[in-house]
Design a protein around this motif. Structure first.
Motif, PDB file in Angstrom:
ATOM      1  N   ASP A  77       0.792  -1.235   0.000  1.00  0.00           N
ATOM      2  CA  ASP A  77       0.000   0.000   0.000  1.00  0.00           C
ATOM      3  C   ASP A  77       0.823   1.283   0.000  1.00  0.00           C
ATOM      4  O   ASP A  77       0.274   2.359  -0.262  1.00  0.00           O
ATOM      5  CB  ASP A  77      -0.957   0.003   1.194  1.00  0.00           C
ATOM      6  CG  ASP A  77      -2.130  -0.946   0.998  1.00  0.00           C
ATOM      7  OD1 ASP A  77      -2.380  -1.323  -0.162  1.00  0.00           O
ATOM      8  OD2 ASP A  77      -2.788  -1.306   1.989  1.00  0.00           O
ATOM      9  N   GLU A  78       2.107   1.217   0.301  1.00  0.00           N
ATOM     10  CA  GLU A  78       2.882   2.457   0.249  1.00  0.00           C
ATOM     11  C   GLU A  78       3.061   2.951  -1.180  1.00  0.00           C
ATOM     12  O   GLU A  78       3.470   4.087  -1.408  1.00  0.00           O
ATOM     13  CB  GLU A  78       4.240   2.273   0.941  1.00  0.00           C
ATOM     14  CG  GLU A  78       5.384   1.825   0.055  1.00  0.00           C
ATOM     15  CD  GLU A  78       5.326   0.321  -0.247  1.00  0.00           C
ATOM     16  OE1 GLU A  78       6.116  -0.135  -1.106  1.00  0.00           O
ATOM     17  OE2 GLU A  78       4.500  -0.382   0.362  1.00  0.00           O
ATOM     18  N   ARG A  79       2.676   2.107  -2.145  1.00  0.00           N
ATOM     19  CA  ARG A  79       2.753   2.494  -3.551  1.00  0.00           C
ATOM     20  C   ARG A  79       1.490   3.239  -4.007  1.00  0.00           C
ATOM     21  O   ARG A  79       1.376   3.610  -5.167  1.00  0.00           O
ATOM     22  CB  ARG A  79       2.929   1.235  -4.415  1.00  0.00           C
ATOM     23  CG  ARG A  79       4.285   0.547  -4.280  1.00  0.00           C
ATOM     24  CD  ARG A  79       5.326   1.204  -5.163  1.00  0.00           C
ATOM     25  NE  ARG A  79       4.889   1.233  -6.544  1.00  0.00           N
ATOM     26  CZ  ARG A  79       5.005   0.207  -7.393  1.00  0.00           C
ATOM     27  NH1 ARG A  79       5.537  -0.922  -6.975  1.00  0.00           N
ATOM     28  NH2 ARG A  79       4.592   0.316  -8.646  1.00  0.00           N
ATOM     29  N   ARG A  80       0.562   3.446  -3.104  1.00  0.00           N
ATOM     30  CA  ARG A  80      -0.712   4.069  -3.484  1.00  0.00           C
ATOM     31  C   ARG A  80      -0.872   5.454  -2.848  1.00  0.00           C
ATOM     32  O   ARG A  80      -0.355   5.725  -1.769  1.00  0.00           O
ATOM     33  CB  ARG A  80      -1.890   3.194  -3.053  1.00  0.00           C
ATOM     34  CG  ARG A  80      -1.768   1.743  -3.403  1.00  0.00           C
ATOM     35  CD  ARG A  80      -3.048   0.994  -3.074  1.00  0.00           C
ATOM     36  NE  ARG A  80      -2.812  -0.428  -2.942  1.00  0.00           N
ATOM     37  CZ  ARG A  80      -2.616  -1.274  -3.950  1.00  0.00           C
ATOM     38  NH1 ARG A  80      -2.641  -0.824  -5.189  1.00  0.00           N
ATOM     39  NH2 ARG A  80      -2.400  -2.565  -3.732  1.00  0.00           N
ATOM     40  N   ASN A  81      -1.646   6.287  -3.531  1.00  0.00           N
ATOM     41  CA  ASN A  81      -2.135   7.536  -2.935  1.00  0.00           C
ATOM     42  C   ASN A  81      -3.622   7.375  -2.645  1.00  0.00           C
ATOM     43  O   ASN A  81      -4.316   6.646  -3.356  1.00  0.00           O
ATOM     44  CB  ASN A  81      -1.908   8.721  -3.864  1.00  0.00           C
ATOM     45  CG  ASN A  81      -0.444   9.075  -3.992  1.00  0.00           C
ATOM     46  OD1 ASN A  81       0.196   8.727  -4.981  1.00  0.00           O
ATOM     47  ND2 ASN A  81       0.103   9.753  -3.004  1.00  0.00           N
ATOM     48  N   CYS A  82      -4.087   8.031  -1.613  1.00  0.00           N
ATOM     49  CA  CYS A  82      -5.484   7.882  -1.198  1.00  0.00           C
ATOM     50  C   CYS A  82      -6.154   9.237  -1.054  1.00  0.00           C
ATOM     51  O   CYS A  82      -5.602  10.166  -0.463  1.00  0.00           O
ATOM     52  CB  CYS A  82      -5.564   7.124   0.133  1.00  0.00           C
ATOM     53  SG  CYS A  82      -7.241   6.972   0.779  1.00  0.00           S
ATOM     54  N   ILE A  83      -7.339   9.335  -1.620  1.00  0.00           N
ATOM     55  CA  ILE A  83      -8.215  10.502  -1.418  1.00  0.00           C
ATOM     56  C   ILE A  83      -9.435   9.968  -0.685  1.00  0.00           C
ATOM     57  O   ILE A  83     -10.185   9.157  -1.237  1.00  0.00           O
ATOM     58  CB  ILE A  83      -8.626  11.124  -2.763  1.00  0.00           C
ATOM     59  CG1 ILE A  83      -7.393  11.496  -3.586  1.00  0.00           C
ATOM     60  CG2 ILE A  83      -9.508  12.356  -2.536  1.00  0.00           C
ATOM     61  CD1 ILE A  83      -7.704  11.863  -5.035  1.00  0.00           C
ATOM     62  N   SER A  84      -9.642  10.381   0.539  1.00  0.00           N
ATOM     63  CA  SER A  84     -10.686   9.756   1.359  1.00  0.00           C
ATOM     64  C   SER A  84     -11.737  10.761   1.826  1.00  0.00           C
ATOM     65  O   SER A  84     -11.631  11.963   1.589  1.00  0.00           O
ATOM     66  CB  SER A  84     -10.056   9.075   2.578  1.00  0.00           C
ATOM     67  OG  SER A  84      -9.433  10.035   3.411  1.00  0.00           O
ATOM     68  N   ASN A  85     -12.743  10.210   2.495  1.00  0.00           N
ATOM     69  CA  ASN A  85     -13.824  11.019   3.089  1.00  0.00           C
ATOM     70  C   ASN A  85     -14.574  11.866   2.069  1.00  0.00           C
ATOM     71  O   ASN A  85     -14.851  13.052   2.300  1.00  0.00           O
ATOM     72  CB  ASN A  85     -13.273  11.913   4.211  1.00  0.00           C
ATOM     73  CG  ASN A  85     -12.820  11.121   5.405  1.00  0.00           C
ATOM     74  OD1 ASN A  85     -13.600  10.361   5.983  1.00  0.00           O
ATOM     75  ND2 ASN A  85     -11.564  11.270   5.780  1.00  0.00           N
ATOM     76  N   ILE A  86     -14.914  11.254   0.939  1.00  0.00           N
ATOM     77  CA  ILE A  86     -15.705  11.951  -0.072  1.00  0.00           C
ATOM     78  C   ILE A  86     -17.176  11.682   0.238  1.00  0.00           C
ATOM     79  O   ILE A  86     -17.704  10.608  -0.043  1.00  0.00           O
ATOM     80  CB  ILE A  86     -15.348  11.459  -1.490  1.00  0.00           C
ATOM     81  CG1 ILE A  86     -13.848  11.590  -1.741  1.00  0.00           C
ATOM     82  CG2 ILE A  86     -16.135  12.249  -2.540  1.00  0.00           C
ATOM     83  CD1 ILE A  86     -13.370  10.862  -2.985  1.00  0.00           C
ATOM     84  N   HIS A  87     -17.810  12.631   0.884  1.00  0.00           N
ATOM     85  CA  HIS A  87     -19.220  12.494   1.243  1.00  0.00           C
ATOM     86  C   HIS A  87     -19.798  13.881   1.488  1.00  0.00           C
ATOM     87  O   HIS A  87     -19.081  14.891   1.415  1.00  0.00           O
ATOM     88  CB  HIS A  87     -19.415  11.586   2.468  1.00  0.00           C
ATOM     89  CG  HIS A  87     -18.661  12.015   3.697  1.00  0.00           C
ATOM     90  ND1 HIS A  87     -19.187  12.891   4.622  1.00  0.00           N
ATOM     91  CD2 HIS A  87     -17.437  11.687   4.149  1.00  0.00           C
ATOM     92  CE1 HIS A  87     -18.318  13.067   5.593  1.00  0.00           C
ATOM     93  NE2 HIS A  87     -17.245  12.353   5.337  1.00  0.00           N
ATOM     94  N   GLU A  88     -21.075  13.945   1.780  1.00  0.00           N
ATOM     95  CA  GLU A  88     -21.767  15.243   1.818  1.00  0.00           C
ATOM     96  C   GLU A  88     -21.247  16.175   2.905  1.00  0.00           C
ATOM     97  O   GLU A  88     -21.355  17.395   2.780  1.00  0.00           O
ATOM     98  CB  GLU A  88     -23.268  15.024   1.991  1.00  0.00           C
ATOM     99  CG  GLU A  88     -23.663  14.293   3.260  1.00  0.00           C
ATOM    100  CD  GLU A  88     -25.145  14.030   3.315  1.00  0.00           C
ATOM    101  OE1 GLU A  88     -25.609  13.534   4.358  1.00  0.00           O
ATOM    102  OE2 GLU A  88     -25.847  14.312   2.320  1.00  0.00           O
ATOM    103  N   ASP A  89     -20.679  15.637   3.985  1.00  0.00           N
ATOM    104  CA  ASP A  89     -20.121  16.478   5.039  1.00  0.00           C
ATOM    105  C   ASP A  89     -18.601  16.464   5.034  1.00  0.00           C
ATOM    106  O   ASP A  89     -17.968  16.946   5.981  1.00  0.00           O
ATOM    107  CB  ASP A  89     -20.633  16.008   6.409  1.00  0.00           C
ATOM    108  CG  ASP A  89     -22.130  16.194   6.564  1.00  0.00           C
ATOM    109  OD1 ASP A  89     -22.613  17.311   6.271  1.00  0.00           O
ATOM    110  OD2 ASP A  89     -22.814  15.235   6.945  1.00  0.00           O
ATOM    111  N   GLY A  90     -17.998  15.885   3.998  1.00  0.00           N
ATOM    112  CA  GLY A  90     -16.553  15.790   3.919  1.00  0.00           C
ATOM    113  C   GLY A  90     -16.017  16.456   2.664  1.00  0.00           C
ATOM    114  O   GLY A  90     -16.393  17.578   2.323  1.00  0.00           O
TER     115      GLY A  90
END
Length: 251
Positions: free
Chosen positions: A200-213
């Motif tokens: 997983d260190e080879r990945r980038n993450c974009i998280s918390n995509i929701h109506e309050d995030g």
């Protein structure tokens, strides 16, 4: 003594109550005697129920396929080794492997967008298509793009799919582990030169995509940044950091 007893039923506000306007976290709930107010207890129970529902929500496969076809791009469907939701929860390893019956033709793509249910299928049902509608028009002139829909997938399933269809870069859109204040949150995991067995260190993450995030527009902006930088520098993961001047503005 009688005065002390009579105060037990009063709702006592928390001195940090103003902080609740800054967060969806359960802080400054107040108290009624030695207990939480009934309203807050019921709110917790309701949010817990929404979270359980999110975990068992189903991917609207046929509806998503119809919407994906509208992009007029190569479209793939795959199935992991998972047979049902119960097995998905108990056997995370099976969600990282394609079923032996999965077949495809090599498309030699620059970018492959992979949609999978994860732990909150409704997040994908509601947010994946709007995000693709925002970002694909910005990328079509510069990259060869493919689309893929997978049921019962984990993040790492993108690596095997990329090898199977041929893709230099994957963006896995997946339902995140639901929280009590965000049961329908979507995450995006990006990988440059994906292949089976990478960590997983080879990945980038974009998280918390929701109506309050994080908003769809902001997530799309971050995703486009990671795509362009990954291809420019030939890397992804911990070596690639987001460096946008307005990234603090999450809306």
């Amino acid at each position: 003594m009688s005065k002390e007893i009579s105060n037990k039923g009063y709702l006592q506000k928390d001195p940090w109550e103003n902080l609740r306007s800054l967060s969806k976290a359960r802080i400054a709930l107040g108290n009624s005697g030695g207990s939480l107010p009934t309203k807050e207890v019921l709110s917790f129970q309701a949010d817990h129920a929404f979270t359980k529902d999110a975990i068992y929500s189903d991917l609207k496969k046929e509806e998503l396929l119809q919407q994906l076809k509208e992009f007029d791009l190569p479209l793939y469907q795959f199935q992991t080794e998972v047979s049902d939701r119960k097995e998905y929860l108990k056997r995370p390893d099976l969600g990282k492997k394609l079923a032996e019956t999965s077949k495809s033709e090599n498309g030699d793509f620059d970018i492959l967008f992979i949609l999978t249910d994860g732990l909150a299928a409704d997040a994908i049902n509601e947010r994946a298509i709007p995000l693709l509608k925002d970002i694909i028009p910005k990328l079509k002139e510069d990259y060869k793009i493919g689309l893929c829909l997978v049921k019962f997938g984990r993040v790492a399933i993108g690596d095997e799919i990329a090898e199977k269809v041929g893709a230099k870069f994957t963006a896995v859109l997946i339902g995140e582990r639901p929280g009590l204040s965000s049961p329908k949150s979507m995450g995006i995991y990006t990988t440059f030169e994906p292949k089976s067995g990478i960590t997983d260190e080879r990945r980038n993450c974009i998280s918390n995509i929701h109506e309050d995030g994080l908003s769809i527009a902001k997530a799309s902006e971050l995703l486009q940044y990671f795509i362009n930088e990954s291809f420019r520098r030939k890397i992804s993961g911990v070596k690639l950091k987001a460096n946008l001047p307005d990234q603090i503005d999450r809306k």
